[in-house]
Design a protein around this motif. Sequence first.
Motif, PDB file in Angstrom:
ATOM      1  N   ALA A   6      -3.973  -5.765  14.334  1.00  0.00           N
ATOM      2  CA  ALA A   6      -4.270  -7.115  14.822  1.00  0.00           C
ATOM      3  C   ALA A   6      -4.801  -8.002  13.696  1.00  0.00           C
ATOM      4  CB  ALA A   6      -5.271  -7.048  15.966  1.00  0.00           C
ATOM      5  N   ARG A   7      -5.559  -7.425  12.783  1.00  0.00           N
ATOM      6  CA  ARG A   7      -6.110  -8.204  11.678  1.00  0.00           C
ATOM      7  C   ARG A   7      -5.061  -8.529  10.627  1.00  0.00           C
ATOM      8  NH1 ARG A   7     -11.117  -4.764   9.803  1.00  0.00           N
ATOM      9  NH2 ARG A   7     -11.125  -6.286   8.122  1.00  0.00           N
ATOM     10  N   LEU A   8      -4.120  -7.625  10.397  1.00  0.00           N
ATOM     11  CA  LEU A   8      -3.123  -7.834   9.346  1.00  0.00           C
ATOM     12  C   LEU A   8      -1.940  -8.686   9.800  1.00  0.00           C
ATOM     13  CD1 LEU A   8      -3.075  -4.304   7.738  1.00  0.00           C
ATOM     14  CD2 LEU A   8      -3.794  -6.428   6.649  1.00  0.00           C
ATOM     15  N   LYS A   9      -1.388  -8.389  10.948  1.00  0.00           N
ATOM     16  CA  LYS A   9      -0.272  -9.132  11.546  1.00  0.00           C
ATOM     17  C   LYS A   9       1.047  -9.052  10.767  1.00  0.00           C
ATOM     18  CE  LYS A   9      -3.282 -12.477  13.790  1.00  0.00           C
ATOM     19  NZ  LYS A   9      -4.576 -12.421  13.130  1.00  0.00           N
ATOM     20  N   ASP A  10       1.038  -8.663   9.519  1.00  0.00           N
ATOM     21  CA  ASP A  10       2.240  -8.589   8.690  1.00  0.00           C
ATOM     22  C   ASP A  10       2.798  -7.159   8.752  1.00  0.00           C
ATOM     23  OD1 ASP A  10       4.004  -8.143   6.522  1.00  0.00           O
ATOM     24  OD2 ASP A  10       3.016  -9.655   5.292  1.00  0.00           O
ATOM     25  N   PRO A  11       4.021  -6.978   9.268  1.00  0.00           N
ATOM     26  CA  PRO A  11       4.585  -5.628   9.416  1.00  0.00           C
ATOM     27  C   PRO A  11       4.633  -4.826   8.109  1.00  0.00           C
ATOM     28  CG  PRO A  11       5.943  -7.222  10.576  1.00  0.00           C
ATOM     29  CD  PRO A  11       4.924  -7.998   9.799  1.00  0.00           C
ATOM     30  N   ARG A  12       4.910  -5.484   6.985  1.00  0.00           N
ATOM     31  CA  ARG A  12       4.956  -4.782   5.702  1.00  0.00           C
ATOM     32  C   ARG A  12       3.576  -4.266   5.314  1.00  0.00           C
ATOM     33  NH1 ARG A  12       3.774  -6.192   0.812  1.00  0.00           N
ATOM     34  NH2 ARG A  12       4.638  -5.083  -0.947  1.00  0.00           N
ATOM     35  N   GLN A  36     -14.071  -7.910   5.563  1.00  0.00           N
ATOM     36  CA  GLN A  36     -12.928  -8.673   5.061  1.00  0.00           C
ATOM     37  C   GLN A  36     -12.030  -7.888   4.100  1.00  0.00           C
ATOM     38  OE1 GLN A  36     -12.326 -11.905   6.275  1.00  0.00           O
ATOM     39  NE2 GLN A  36     -13.897 -11.227   7.684  1.00  0.00           N
ATOM     40  N   TYR A  37     -12.062  -6.557   4.129  1.00  0.00           N
ATOM     41  CA  TYR A  37     -11.213  -5.748   3.250  1.00  0.00           C
ATOM     42  C   TYR A  37      -9.735  -6.019   3.525  1.00  0.00           C
ATOM     43  CZ  TYR A  37      -8.788  -1.739   1.284  1.00  0.00           C
ATOM     44  OH  TYR A  37      -7.907  -0.946   0.604  1.00  0.00           O
ATOM     45  N   LEU A  38      -9.327  -5.891   4.769  1.00  0.00           N
ATOM     46  CA  LEU A  38      -7.916  -6.081   5.102  1.00  0.00           C
ATOM     47  C   LEU A  38      -7.476  -7.525   4.895  1.00  0.00           C
ATOM     48  CD1 LEU A  38      -7.702  -3.864   8.299  1.00  0.00           C
ATOM     49  CD2 LEU A  38      -6.834  -3.338   6.008  1.00  0.00           C
ATOM     50  N   GLU A  39      -8.352  -8.464   5.177  1.00  0.00           N
ATOM     51  CA  GLU A  39      -8.009  -9.877   5.007  1.00  0.00           C
ATOM     52  C   GLU A  39      -7.742 -10.236   3.548  1.00  0.00           C
ATOM     53  OE1 GLU A  39      -9.674  -9.341   8.946  1.00  0.00           O
ATOM     54  OE2 GLU A  39     -10.318  -8.654   6.989  1.00  0.00           O
ATOM     55  N   ALA A  40      -8.302  -9.484   2.617  1.00  0.00           N
ATOM     56  CA  ALA A  40      -8.048  -9.734   1.198  1.00  0.00           C
ATOM     57  C   ALA A  40      -6.563  -9.593   0.882  1.00  0.00           C
ATOM     58  CB  ALA A  40      -8.867  -8.781   0.335  1.00  0.00           C
ATOM     59  N   TYR A  41      -5.858  -8.718   1.613  1.00  0.00           N
ATOM     60  CA  TYR A  41      -4.431  -8.519   1.382  1.00  0.00           C
ATOM     61  C   TYR A  41      -3.581  -9.682   1.891  1.00  0.00           C
ATOM     62  CZ  TYR A  41      -5.342  -3.761  -0.070  1.00  0.00           C
ATOM     63  OH  TYR A  41      -5.795  -2.660  -0.747  1.00  0.00           O
ATOM     64  N   LEU A  42      -4.166 -10.577   2.663  1.00  0.00           N
ATOM     65  CA  LEU A  42      -3.446 -11.734   3.184  1.00  0.00           C
ATOM     66  C   LEU A  42      -3.502 -12.932   2.226  1.00  0.00           C
ATOM     67  CD1 LEU A  42      -4.674 -11.504   6.885  1.00  0.00           C
ATOM     68  CD2 LEU A  42      -2.485 -10.716   5.951  1.00  0.00           C
ATOM     69  N   ARG A  43      -4.271 -12.815   1.161  1.00  0.00           N
ATOM     70  CA  ARG A  43      -4.397 -13.903   0.188  1.00  0.00           C
ATOM     71  C   ARG A  43      -3.115 -14.058  -0.623  1.00  0.00           C
ATOM     72  NH1 ARG A  43     -10.106 -13.171  -2.771  1.00  0.00           N
ATOM     73  NH2 ARG A  43      -8.923 -14.497  -4.181  1.00  0.00           N
ATOM     74  N   ASP A  44      -2.842 -15.279  -1.073  1.00  0.00           N
ATOM     75  CA  ASP A  44      -1.641 -15.566  -1.854  1.00  0.00           C
ATOM     76  C   ASP A  44      -1.613 -14.856  -3.207  1.00  0.00           C
ATOM     77  OD1 ASP A  44      -0.618 -17.186   0.133  1.00  0.00           O
ATOM     78  OD2 ASP A  44      -1.444 -19.021  -0.732  1.00  0.00           O
ATOM     79  N   ASN A  45      -2.785 -14.588  -3.773  1.00  0.00           N
ATOM     80  CA  ASN A  45      -2.835 -13.981  -5.101  1.00  0.00           C
ATOM     81  C   ASN A  45      -2.975 -12.459  -5.066  1.00  0.00           C
ATOM     82  OD1 ASN A  45      -5.465 -14.022  -4.134  1.00  0.00           O
ATOM     83  ND2 ASN A  45      -6.360 -14.255  -6.164  1.00  0.00           N
ATOM     84  N   VAL A  46      -2.725 -11.848  -3.902  1.00  0.00           N
ATOM     85  CA  VAL A  46      -2.836 -10.395  -3.750  1.00  0.00           C
ATOM     86  C   VAL A  46      -1.513  -9.844  -3.247  1.00  0.00           C
ATOM     87  CG1 VAL A  46      -4.017  -8.531  -2.505  1.00  0.00           C
ATOM     88  CG2 VAL A  46      -5.303 -10.529  -3.271  1.00  0.00           C
ATOM     89  N   GLU A  47      -1.063  -8.754  -3.861  1.00  0.00           N
ATOM     90  CA  GLU A  47       0.161  -8.096  -3.418  1.00  0.00           C
ATOM     91  C   GLU A  47      -0.119  -6.605  -3.226  1.00  0.00           C
ATOM     92  OE1 GLU A  47       4.750  -7.259  -4.845  1.00  0.00           O
ATOM     93  OE2 GLU A  47       3.465  -8.535  -6.060  1.00  0.00           O
ATOM     94  N   ALA A  48       0.157  -6.100  -2.047  1.00  0.00           N
ATOM     95  CA  ALA A  48       0.020  -4.673  -1.774  1.00  0.00           C
ATOM     96  C   ALA A  48       1.298  -3.982  -2.234  1.00  0.00           C
ATOM     97  CB  ALA A  48      -0.212  -4.428  -0.292  1.00  0.00           C
ATOM     98  N   VAL A  49       1.140  -2.945  -3.027  1.00  0.00           N
ATOM     99  CA  VAL A  49       2.286  -2.201  -3.541  1.00  0.00           C
ATOM    100  C   VAL A  49       2.120  -0.744  -3.118  1.00  0.00           C
ATOM    101  CG1 VAL A  49       3.510  -1.468  -5.617  1.00  0.00           C
ATOM    102  CG2 VAL A  49       2.472  -3.743  -5.519  1.00  0.00           C
ATOM    103  N   SER A  50       3.083  -0.247  -2.383  1.00  0.00           N
ATOM    104  CA  SER A  50       3.034   1.148  -1.957  1.00  0.00           C
ATOM    105  C   SER A  50       3.516   2.043  -3.090  1.00  0.00           C
ATOM    106  CB  SER A  50       3.912   1.366  -0.725  1.00  0.00           C
ATOM    107  OG  SER A  50       3.946   2.740  -0.401  1.00  0.00           O
ATOM    108  N   VAL A  51       2.693   2.986  -3.477  1.00  0.00           N
ATOM    109  CA  VAL A  51       3.100   3.931  -4.511  1.00  0.00           C
ATOM    110  C   VAL A  51       3.459   5.285  -3.890  1.00  0.00           C
ATOM    111  CG1 VAL A  51       1.866   2.810  -6.395  1.00  0.00           C
ATOM    112  CG2 VAL A  51       0.700   4.531  -5.024  1.00  0.00           C
TER     113      VAL A  51
END
Length: 74
Positions: A6-12, A36-51
Amino acid sequence: REKMRARLKDPRLIDILVPKKGDYGFGTHRVPLETQYLEAYLRDNVEAVSVRDNPIAEIVPEGVKLEDGTVYEV
């Protein structure tokens, strides 16, 4: 997991950040006592990369290089 979704909302992001059932036990990875840990990933200057499927190959002067050759500046 539902609250995280619910906090992330982005399927990726959900696929990368929300643990799957049985991945690990409570407290052995990311304890959900954050602000606000998860919300940090919603910022424009942050990209989550799955390794998980494309692991880190090496650290290079330009940044972090993954097995597929992609380099992420740090």
